[in-house]
Motif scaffolding. Structure first.
Motif, short mmCIF file in Angstrom:
data_model
loop_
_atom_site.label_atom_id
_atom_site.label_comp_id
_atom_site.label_asym_id
_atom_site.label_seq_id
_atom_site.Cartn_x
_atom_site.Cartn_y
_atom_site.Cartn_z
N ASP A 1 43.74 44.95 49.73
CA ASP A 1 43.29 44.20 48.57
C ASP A 1 41.78 44.02 48.60
O ASP A 1 41.17 44.01 49.67
CB ASP A 1 43.89 42.78 48.56
N VAL A 2 41.24 43.80 47.41
CA VAL A 2 39.84 43.44 47.27
C VAL A 2 39.75 42.41 46.14
O VAL A 2 40.51 42.47 45.17
CB VAL A 2 38.95 44.67 47.00
N VAL A 3 38.85 41.46 46.29
CA VAL A 3 38.59 40.48 45.23
C VAL A 3 37.31 40.93 44.53
O VAL A 3 36.28 41.13 45.17
CB VAL A 3 38.43 39.06 45.80
N THR A 4 37.41 41.11 43.22
CA THR A 4 36.25 41.57 42.44
C THR A 4 35.25 40.43 42.27
O THR A 4 35.56 39.26 42.52
CB THR A 4 36.67 42.08 41.06
N LYS A 5 34.07 40.79 41.83
CA LYS A 5 33.01 39.81 41.62
C LYS A 5 33.45 38.72 40.63
O LYS A 5 33.08 37.57 40.77
CB LYS A 5 31.75 40.51 41.11
N CYS A 6 34.26 39.08 39.64
CA CYS A 6 34.73 38.10 38.64
C CYS A 6 35.94 37.30 39.14
O CYS A 6 36.48 36.49 38.40
CB CYS A 6 35.02 38.77 37.31
#
Length: 163
Positions: free
Chosen positions: A18-23
């Motif tokens: 997983d990755v958390v986006t900037k938004c």
């Protein structure tokens, strides 16, 4: 600042990255034990629940990797190039009929002869990072070359058979 990828094992299912986006949106790729993959978009209100999953075939996963990976690799190398004066990054194709199609990278002796490095090969939507001397080129490959202007031009000359 680069994004942080978290990897979690899902017992009996596979592995999710997983990755958390900037938004603030969380997205990921679930790789099942049998090898098939799903793109996962997590719910905004419950970050542990998937709001959407998209099953991907191998070809679809490779196409998405090409869309996101290959351009990102080249962009990242280009950004590094801006920071290091005198170092260039270019893509050089292995054209149909090239003397190096079907031959290993080591036969070019590119690094020894020019000082430039072949840091990746782009092939049919796949990025092959850090290919070794036994890596065999195919017509249609694009190699990512890093070096001075003279070094990159030297690798291009080798590919054309000029030297």
């Amino acid at each position: 600042m680069s994004a942080r990828v978290e990897q979690r094992a899902l017992p009996g299912i596979g592995v999710v990255q997983d990755v958390v986006t900037k938004c603030g949106r969380r997205i990921g790729v679930l790789t099942h034990r049998d090898g098939h993959r799903e793109l996962v978009v997590y719910d905004v209100d419950d970050p542990d629940a998937a709001s959407e999953t998209v099953p991907l075939t191998g070809d679809e996963a490779n196409a998405i990797a090409e869309l996101l990976g290959a351009p990102q690799l080249v962009r990242h190398l280009a950004e590094m190039q801006e920071q290091v004066i005198g170092v260039l990054t270019e893509q050089l194709p292995i054209l149909k009929g090239s003397a190096f199609a079907g031959r290993p990278l080591g036969d070019t002796q590119a690094r020894t002869r020019t000082g430039a490095s072949i840091v990746a090969v782009l092939r049919q939507g796949e990025v092959i990072a850090s290919p070794g001397p036994s890596f065999v080129f195919e017509a249609g490959d694009s190699m990512v070359v890093v070096g001075t202007r003279e070094g990159v031009d030297g690798v291009a000359s080798i590919l054309r058979g000029d030297v």
